[in-house]
Scaffold this motif. Structure first.
Motif, mmCIF file in Angstrom:
data_model
loop_
_atom_site.group_PDB
_atom_site.id
_atom_site.type_symbol
_atom_site.label_atom_id
_atom_site.label_comp_id
_atom_site.label_asym_id
_atom_site.label_seq_id
_atom_site.Cartn_x
_atom_site.Cartn_y
_atom_site.Cartn_z
ATOM 1 N N GLY A 14 -0.547 13.281 -0.948
ATOM 2 C CA GLY A 14 -0.356 12.084 -0.145
ATOM 3 C C GLY A 14 -1.167 12.080 1.143
ATOM 4 N N ASP A 15 -0.733 11.245 2.065
ATOM 5 C CA ASP A 15 -1.458 11.034 3.320
ATOM 6 C C ASP A 15 -0.941 11.983 4.393
ATOM 7 O OD1 ASP A 15 -3.248 9.883 5.093
ATOM 8 O OD2 ASP A 15 -1.826 8.335 5.712
ATOM 9 N N THR A 16 -1.359 13.246 4.320
ATOM 10 C CA THR A 16 -0.989 14.223 5.332
ATOM 11 C C THR A 16 -2.204 14.493 6.222
ATOM 12 O OG1 THR A 16 -1.659 16.109 3.981
ATOM 13 C CG2 THR A 16 0.618 15.332 3.732
ATOM 14 N N ARG A 42 -6.090 14.357 5.067
ATOM 15 C CA ARG A 42 -7.073 13.481 5.711
ATOM 16 C C ARG A 42 -8.312 14.261 6.125
ATOM 17 N NH1 ARG A 42 -3.546 10.938 10.002
ATOM 18 N NH2 ARG A 42 -1.759 11.501 8.782
ATOM 19 N N VAL A 93 -10.334 14.857 2.971
ATOM 20 C CA VAL A 93 -10.997 13.612 2.562
ATOM 21 C C VAL A 93 -12.180 13.310 3.485
ATOM 22 C CG1 VAL A 93 -10.701 11.101 2.387
ATOM 23 C CG2 VAL A 93 -8.973 12.634 1.424
ATOM 24 N N ALA A 99 -5.421 14.262 -3.210
ATOM 25 C CA ALA A 99 -4.847 13.180 -2.401
ATOM 26 C C ALA A 99 -3.679 12.528 -3.121
ATOM 27 C CB ALA A 99 -5.924 12.144 -2.075
ATOM 28 N N SER A 100 -3.771 12.399 -4.445
ATOM 29 C CA SER A 100 -2.653 11.791 -5.172
ATOM 30 C C SER A 100 -1.457 12.739 -5.225
ATOM 31 C CB SER A 100 -3.073 11.383 -6.585
ATOM 32 O OG SER A 100 -3.366 12.518 -7.362
#
Length: 98
Positions: free
Chosen positions: A29-31, A35, A38, A25-26
């Motif tokens: 990122g927020d893809t 998601r 996660v 995630a780091s």
């Protein structure tokens, strides 16, 4: 899961999963794909939490397993029901007509 050792191994693996997902995630990122990863990891973590609760209930945390007891069988008679038993019940369509 039949022993504390297996549960401990599972928790170690879950810790590794958590670390890997955090690292990914780091990096990414927020893809959308991230998601999903996660969310899947969170679902697994929640399931393991539930497993801990079940293991306590079954005393597996102490390495004690219980055998399933044979349940009593209940006989169902072949006789016809009284006609008033089915009063006001709709036929849900077994293919027959009234």
């Amino acid at each position: 899961m039949s022993s504390t050792t297996e549960l401990d191994q599972l928790h170690e693996l879950i810790g590794g999963l958590r670390r890997c997902v955090t690292s990914l995630a780091s990096r990414y990122g927020d893809t959308v794909a991230m998601r999903r990863i996660v969310n899947d990891a969170e679902r697994i973590l929640n399931d393991v939490d539930r497993l801990d609760i079940d293991a306590e209930e079954l005393n597996l945390a102490r390495g004690v397993s219980h055998h399933h007891r044979t349940l009593e069988k209940i006989g169902i008679p072949d006789t016809q029901y009284a006609s008033d038993f089915w009063q006001d019940v709709d036929d849900e369509g077994l293919g027959g007509t009234r």
